[in-house]
Design an enzyme around this catalytic site. Structure first.
Site, PDB file in Angstrom:
ATOM      1  N   GLY A  69      71.903 -19.141 135.546  1.00 32.54           N
ATOM      2  CA  GLY A  69      73.005 -18.194 135.587  1.00 32.54           C
ATOM      3  C   GLY A  69      74.243 -18.853 135.001  1.00 32.54           C
ATOM      4  O   GLY A  69      74.280 -20.069 134.790  1.00 32.54           O
ATOM      5  N   GLY A 118      68.070 -18.597 137.295  1.00 28.82           N
ATOM      6  CA  GLY A 118      68.071 -17.184 136.916  1.00 28.82           C
ATOM      7  C   GLY A 118      66.912 -16.801 136.001  1.00 28.82           C
ATOM      8  O   GLY A 118      66.455 -15.651 136.015  1.00 28.82           O
ATOM      9  N   GLU A 141      68.812 -26.076 141.816  1.00 29.02           N
ATOM     10  CA  GLU A 141      70.124 -25.760 142.409  1.00 29.02           C
ATOM     11  C   GLU A 141      70.687 -26.797 143.373  1.00 29.02           C
ATOM     12  O   GLU A 141      71.903 -26.845 143.557  1.00 29.02           O
ATOM     13  CB  GLU A 141      70.072 -24.407 143.124  1.00 29.02           C
ATOM     14  CG  GLU A 141      70.043 -23.201 142.199  1.00 29.02           C
ATOM     15  CD  GLU A 141      68.657 -22.876 141.661  1.00 29.02           C
ATOM     16  OE1 GLU A 141      67.689 -23.591 142.021  1.00 29.02           O
ATOM     17  OE2 GLU A 141      68.554 -21.917 140.889  1.00 29.02           O
ATOM     18  N   ASP A 149      67.697 -19.276 144.760  1.00 28.37           N
ATOM     19  CA  ASP A 149      68.015 -17.858 144.985  1.00 28.37           C
ATOM     20  C   ASP A 149      67.161 -16.994 144.060  1.00 28.37           C
ATOM     21  O   ASP A 149      66.013 -17.323 143.802  1.00 28.37           O
ATOM     22  CB  ASP A 149      69.533 -17.628 144.827  1.00 28.37           C
ATOM     23  CG  ASP A 149      70.012 -17.821 143.402  1.00 28.37           C
ATOM     24  OD1 ASP A 149      69.348 -18.532 142.621  1.00 28.37           O
ATOM     25  OD2 ASP A 149      71.069 -17.244 143.048  1.00 28.37           O
TER      26      ASP A 149
HETATM   27  C1  QUE Z   1      71.261 -27.028 138.301  1.00 31.24           C
HETATM   28  C2  QUE Z   1      71.444 -25.681 138.120  1.00 31.24           C
HETATM   29  C3  QUE Z   1      71.802 -25.154 136.871  1.00 31.24           C
HETATM   30  C4  QUE Z   1      71.952 -26.033 135.807  1.00 31.24           C
HETATM   31  C5  QUE Z   1      71.743 -27.397 135.980  1.00 31.24           C
HETATM   32  C6  QUE Z   1      71.407 -27.879 137.233  1.00 31.24           C
HETATM   33  C7  QUE Z   1      72.020 -23.747 136.655  1.00 31.24           C
HETATM   34  C8  QUE Z   1      72.414 -23.335 135.356  1.00 31.24           C
HETATM   35  C9  QUE Z   1      72.550 -24.269 134.322  1.00 31.24           C
HETATM   36  C10 QUE Z   1      72.985 -23.959 132.999  1.00 31.24           C
HETATM   37  C11 QUE Z   1      72.474 -24.666 131.910  1.00 31.24           C
HETATM   38  C12 QUE Z   1      72.903 -24.410 130.626  1.00 31.24           C
HETATM   39  C13 QUE Z   1      73.870 -23.454 130.403  1.00 31.24           C
HETATM   40  C14 QUE Z   1      74.398 -22.761 131.485  1.00 31.24           C
HETATM   41  C15 QUE Z   1      73.957 -23.022 132.761  1.00 31.24           C
HETATM   42  O1  QUE Z   1      72.297 -25.578 134.570  1.00 31.24           O
HETATM   43  O2  QUE Z   1      71.871 -22.926 137.580  1.00 31.24           O
HETATM   44  O3  QUE Z   1      75.356 -21.847 131.242  1.00 31.24           O
HETATM   45  O4  QUE Z   1      74.324 -23.206 129.135  1.00 31.24           O
HETATM   46  O5  QUE Z   1      72.649 -22.035 135.140  1.00 31.24           O
HETATM   47  O6  QUE Z   1      71.197 -29.215 137.427  1.00 31.24           O
HETATM   48  O7  QUE Z   1      71.287 -24.839 139.156  1.00 31.24           O
END
Ligand code: QUE
Length: 342
Positions: A69, A118, A141, A149
């Site tokens: 997400g 997500g 997470e 989630d």
């Molecule tokens: C744990 C997470 C997330 C994460 C890295 C973690 C997560 C998430 C992202 C993410 C990665 C690249 C993106 C971005 C989000 O990384 O939930 O917008 O470009 O969305 O160690 O929970």
């Protein structure tokens, strides 16, 4: 073309398939509010269109299905104190997760890259999760002080094998990254298809018969998860983080020491919350799990660990979060119960 001119979710009908392309490749197709709205619209349209026999979900850009997400935006909202924006994001995301579970036609995710958080939520509740040798699935997470989630409080306790939901606890607490074959072994994915066969699979699916997937699958190559399974079941069946750390200590292997080191880096609050979530989720249906998760987002995004975890992993990328409290041993169980609203 300027990416801002393009749609972040491209939905259409090709042959007898509804197709959904997550199209924000520079963010590894991480779901933002607009993309979630795009999913909701496509689901409503494809559900009621008799010309659509099945749905295919894909990620653009060749590297990611969907990385999660848009947690940076949620962190910004949390720092502004904008609870309404956070509530709107998770409410709409979880409604999409539920609508996918209730979708009356095959929902086929072609996962050929990173699929986390997500991304798991828009695939795991569907009928088919096809993975390639380039797939990488995880619920990471606890590293950013969120919790598993998108309905995974329902899915993780129900993964096959082992008493006590050990596999789900292992994945949720350590954030272990599973390659495609491992994801099938764990039960997160359903079919293994080599990347080179995906274009032909996609073309065949446009004819509207989901059972053609079986013509493209390959035997899952051994990829290391089966060899860890007995240790996972010995070490992650415990009721508390203390039980799990004690079992890892007793295990005494390099693997166990590595898992202990990983757990010691995660948000202690998030680990205790996640374990409580999976325990409760084992006894709830999916709508009940999603409601519990939504309630939990309110307390968890207000907790200082969330903004700090996103800062350390995604904003400053120093990977040196300062958790409050800093250790498992300092967690107050009453404070965790209060986060669940009970
Ligand atoms: C744990 C997470 C997330 C994460 C890295 C973690 C997560 C998430 C992202 C993410 C990665 C690249 C993106 C971005 C989000 O990384 O939930 O917008 O470009 O969305 O160690 O929970």
């Amino acid at each position: 073309m300027d990416q801002s001119m393009e749609q972040s979710v491209v939905a259409g009908v090709e042959g007898r398939a509804g197709t959904i392309l997550m199209n924000r490749p520079r963010a590894l197709n991480a779901l933002d509010t607009g993309m979630i709205a795009g999913f909701a619209e496509a689901i409503a349209r494809f559900r009621d269109d008799p010309a659509v026999a099945l749905v295919i979900v894909e990620g653009a850009g060749g590297r990611a299905f969907c990385a999660g997400g848009d947690v940076r935006a949620i962190r910004d909202a949390a720092l502004r104190g904008d609870a309404a924006e956070i509530e709107a994001f998770f409410t709409s995301e979880y409604a999409v997760n539920r609508a996918i579970a209730e979708f009356p036609k095959p929902w086929i995710s072609l996962i050929d890259g990173v699929c986390m958080g997500g991304g798991i939520g828009v695939s795991v509740h569907g009928s088919h999760r096809v993975v390639t040798e380039h797939a990488l699935l995880a619920m990471p997470e606890t590293a950013i002080a969120l919790f598993p989630d998108v309905g995974t409080s329902y899915s993780l306790p129900r993964l096959p094998g082992g008493a006590g939901g050990a596999m789900g606890k292992f994945l949720a607490l350590t954030g272990a990254r599973l390659r495609g074959p491992q994801a099938v072994e764990a039960g997160l994915a359903t079919h293994y298809v080599p990347r080179e066969r995906l274009p032909a699979l996609r073309a065949a699916l446009l004819e509207g018969d989901a059972s053609v997937v079986d013509r493209f699958i390959q035997a899952v190559p051994p990829d290391g998860l089966e060899s860890q399974r007995a240790a996972i079941e010995r070490c992650f069946a415990g009721e508390t983080i203390g039980d799990i750390l004690a079992a890892l200590e007793a295990e005494g292997t390099d693997w166990a020491r590595e898992q202990t080191a990983i757990l010691r880096r995660m948000s202690p609050t998030s680990m205790v919350v996640s374990l409580g979530l999976l325990r409760r989720g084992a006894a709830l249906d999916l709508p009940g799990c999603l409601e519990m998760e939504l309630r939990l987002t309110r307390a968890v995004t207000r907790h200082p660990d969330f903004a700090e975890g996103v800062r350390a992993v995604l904003v400053d990328k120093d990977n040196a979060p300062r958790w409050t409290p800093p250790t498992i041993e300092e967690i107050d169980p009453a404070a965790i119960r209060a986060m669940f609203g009970a």
